[in-house]
Design an enzyme around this catalytic site. Structure first.
Site, PDB file in Angstrom:
ATOM      1  N   LYS A 236     -16.042   0.796   8.261  1.00  0.00           N
ATOM      2  CA  LYS A 236     -17.676   0.827   8.658  1.00  0.00           C
ATOM      3  C   LYS A 236     -17.991  -0.606   8.692  1.00  0.00           C
ATOM      4  O   LYS A 236     -17.271  -1.495   7.969  1.00  0.00           O
ATOM      5  CB  LYS A 236     -18.480   1.802   8.090  1.00  0.00           C
ATOM      6  CG  LYS A 236     -17.986   3.106   8.406  1.00  0.00           C
ATOM      7  CD  LYS A 236     -19.018   4.026   7.546  1.00  0.00           C
ATOM      8  CE  LYS A 236     -18.901   5.709   7.878  1.00  0.00           C
ATOM      9  NZ  LYS A 236     -19.833   6.374   7.399  1.00  0.00           N
TER      10      LYS A 236
ATOM     11  N   ARG B 267      -9.923  12.720   2.726  1.00  0.00           N
ATOM     12  CA  ARG B 267     -11.364  13.053   2.318  1.00  0.00           C
ATOM     13  C   ARG B 267     -11.187  12.918   0.579  1.00  0.00           C
ATOM     14  O   ARG B 267     -12.270  12.014   0.174  1.00  0.00           O
ATOM     15  CB  ARG B 267     -11.691  14.508   2.676  1.00  0.00           C
ATOM     16  CG  ARG B 267     -12.007  14.894   3.950  1.00  0.00           C
ATOM     17  CD  ARG B 267     -13.131  14.150   4.715  1.00  0.00           C
ATOM     18  NE  ARG B 267     -14.491  14.630   4.042  1.00  0.00           N
ATOM     19  CZ  ARG B 267     -15.561  14.288   4.549  1.00  0.00           C
ATOM     20  NH1 ARG B 267     -15.855  13.559   5.574  1.00  0.00           N
ATOM     21  NH2 ARG B 267     -16.758  14.633   4.165  1.00  0.00           N
TER      22      ARG B 267
ATOM     23  N   THR C 138     -19.676  11.303   0.178  1.00  0.00           N
ATOM     24  CA  THR C 138     -20.416  10.703   0.929  1.00  0.00           C
ATOM     25  C   THR C 138     -21.230   9.335   0.388  1.00  0.00           C
ATOM     26  O   THR C 138     -21.305   8.472   0.673  1.00  0.00           O
ATOM     27  CB  THR C 138     -21.381  11.526   1.683  1.00  0.00           C
ATOM     28  OG1 THR C 138     -20.639  12.685   2.427  1.00  0.00           O
ATOM     29  CG2 THR C 138     -22.226  10.750   2.996  1.00  0.00           C
TER      30      THR C 138
ATOM     31  N   ARG D 216     -14.721   4.944  -1.425  1.00  0.00           N
ATOM     32  CA  ARG D 216     -16.086   4.658  -1.515  1.00  0.00           C
ATOM     33  C   ARG D 216     -16.983   4.154  -2.860  1.00  0.00           C
ATOM     34  O   ARG D 216     -17.702   3.452  -2.997  1.00  0.00           O
ATOM     35  CB  ARG D 216     -16.978   6.051  -0.931  1.00  0.00           C
ATOM     36  CG  ARG D 216     -16.856   6.085   0.732  1.00  0.00           C
ATOM     37  CD  ARG D 216     -17.127   7.439   0.929  1.00  0.00           C
ATOM     38  NE  ARG D 216     -17.422   7.549   2.513  1.00  0.00           N
ATOM     39  CZ  ARG D 216     -17.340   8.676   3.084  1.00  0.00           C
ATOM     40  NH1 ARG D 216     -17.669   9.959   2.374  1.00  0.00           N
ATOM     41  NH2 ARG D 216     -17.717   8.803   4.489  1.00  0.00           N
TER      42      ARG D 216
ATOM     43  N   ASN E 271     -21.468   3.318   3.792  1.00  0.00           N
ATOM     44  CA  ASN E 271     -20.471   3.902   2.721  1.00  0.00           C
ATOM     45  C   ASN E 271     -18.812   3.599   3.126  1.00  0.00           C
ATOM     46  O   ASN E 271     -18.135   4.411   2.714  1.00  0.00           O
ATOM     47  CB  ASN E 271     -20.582   5.427   2.496  1.00  0.00           C
ATOM     48  CG  ASN E 271     -20.332   6.174   3.804  1.00  0.00           C
ATOM     49  OD1 ASN E 271     -20.075   5.684   4.833  1.00  0.00           O
ATOM     50  ND2 ASN E 271     -20.642   7.200   3.612  1.00  0.00           N
TER      51      ASN E 271
ATOM     52  N   HIS F 158     -15.000   6.161   7.344  1.00  0.00           N
ATOM     53  CA  HIS F 158     -15.150   7.438   7.639  1.00  0.00           C
ATOM     54  C   HIS F 158     -13.948   8.184   7.421  1.00  0.00           C
ATOM     55  O   HIS F 158     -13.017   7.803   7.681  1.00  0.00           O
ATOM     56  CB  HIS F 158     -15.489   7.541   9.279  1.00  0.00           C
ATOM     57  CG  HIS F 158     -15.488   8.685   9.945  1.00  0.00           C
ATOM     58  ND1 HIS F 158     -16.620   9.608   9.987  1.00  0.00           N
ATOM     59  CD2 HIS F 158     -14.663   9.335  10.681  1.00  0.00           C
ATOM     60  CE1 HIS F 158     -16.415  10.851  10.788  1.00  0.00           C
ATOM     61  NE2 HIS F 158     -14.965  10.464  10.864  1.00  0.00           N
TER      62      HIS F 158
HETATM   63  P1  GDP Z   1     -19.295  12.077   5.907  1.00  0.00           P
HETATM   64  O1  GDP Z   1     -18.474  13.190   6.298  1.00  0.00           O
HETATM   65  O2  GDP Z   1     -19.011  12.027   4.256  1.00  0.00           O
HETATM   66  O3  GDP Z   1     -19.200  10.690   6.334  1.00  0.00           O
HETATM   67  O4  GDP Z   1     -20.809  12.604   5.716  1.00  0.00           O
HETATM   68  P2  GDP Z   1     -21.625  13.009   6.948  1.00  0.00           P
HETATM   69  O5  GDP Z   1     -20.904  13.734   7.744  1.00  0.00           O
HETATM   70  O6  GDP Z   1     -22.663  14.071   6.154  1.00  0.00           O
HETATM   71  O7  GDP Z   1     -22.635  11.975   7.316  1.00  0.00           O
HETATM   72  C1  GDP Z   1     -22.098  11.000   8.397  1.00  0.00           C
HETATM   73  C2  GDP Z   1     -22.683   9.569   7.843  1.00  0.00           C
HETATM   74  O8  GDP Z   1     -23.932   9.681   7.946  1.00  0.00           O
HETATM   75  C3  GDP Z   1     -22.369   9.194   6.514  1.00  0.00           C
HETATM   76  O9  GDP Z   1     -20.839   8.898   6.378  1.00  0.00           O
HETATM   77  C4  GDP Z   1     -23.304   8.179   5.972  1.00  0.00           C
HETATM   78  O10 GDP Z   1     -22.868   6.954   6.803  1.00  0.00           O
HETATM   79  C5  GDP Z   1     -24.579   8.533   6.891  1.00  0.00           C
HETATM   80  N1  GDP Z   1     -25.323   9.707   5.957  1.00  0.00           N
HETATM   81  C6  GDP Z   1     -25.061  10.557   5.411  1.00  0.00           C
HETATM   82  N2  GDP Z   1     -26.019  11.154   4.567  1.00  0.00           N
HETATM   83  C7  GDP Z   1     -27.093  10.143   4.859  1.00  0.00           C
HETATM   84  C8  GDP Z   1     -28.504  10.127   4.301  1.00  0.00           C
HETATM   85  O11 GDP Z   1     -28.934  11.069   3.596  1.00  0.00           O
HETATM   86  N3  GDP Z   1     -29.361   8.896   4.747  1.00  0.00           N
HETATM   87  C9  GDP Z   1     -28.528   8.067   5.169  1.00  0.00           C
HETATM   88  N4  GDP Z   1     -29.215   6.926   5.620  1.00  0.00           N
HETATM   89  N5  GDP Z   1     -27.254   8.144   5.973  1.00  0.00           N
HETATM   90  C10 GDP Z   1     -26.556   9.182   5.728  1.00  0.00           C
END
Ligand code: GDP
Length: 139
Positions: free
Chosen positions: A11, A87, A93, A104, A114, A117
């Protein structure tokens, strides 16, 4: 169906910080083979398409702005049990909850920025890989 491929992208925060090489080293040392890789930048609209599943979430607009704020390095990776193993390699996350040694934990700066992806299912790995690469770009 379980496949042996997953999709990742380094990212903007991690690319900007100069951590691309260190992250790729961890990925290869963990046994993943790079099938396709590029460096590109998404528009906010394209980031919105990629994260369409999160369109109703409060952080969606911030996420699209952040993901289009700089260069990213998308990759298709290959390894047995690729989705689940990757993962595990990237960690939770929120880096505050990520295990020691995960990408991460090492490189993320916030729950949003973070570093990396990782697809959450075989189906999404296929969809997300196709979002960036055609079959002729895969080796
Ligand atoms: P991942 O599968 O671990 O990447 O997590 P998700 O699919 O839930 O979220 C996608 C992406 O959105 C994450 O990798 C973060 O960059 C962002 N994100 C997730 N949760 C939050 C949050 O609560 N706040 C903010 N600002 N960004 C978030």
């Amino acid at each position: 169906m379980t496949t042996n491929r997953t999709f990742t992208m380094i990212k903007p925060d991690a690319v900007e910080a100069g951590n691309t090489g260190a992250i790729i080293k961890l990925i290869e040392e963990a046994g993943f083979r790079i099938v396709a890789m590029t460096k590109t930048q998404m528009t906010s609209e394209r980031a919105g398409q990629f994260y369409e599943v999160h369109a109703e979430r409060p952080f969606y607009n911030d996420l699209c702005a952040y993901m289009s704020s700089g260069a990213i390095v998308p990759m298709i990776l290959e390894k047995d049990n690729a989705v689940a193993d990757f993962r595990k390699l990237i960690g939770a996350t929120n880096p505050a909850n990520a295990e020691e040694g995960t990408i991460r934990k090492l490189y993320a700066t916030s729950i949003e920025a973070n570093a990396i992806h990782g697809s959450d299912s075989d189906e999404n790995a296929q969809i997300e890989g196709s979002f960036f690469f055609s079959r002729t770009q895969q080796f």
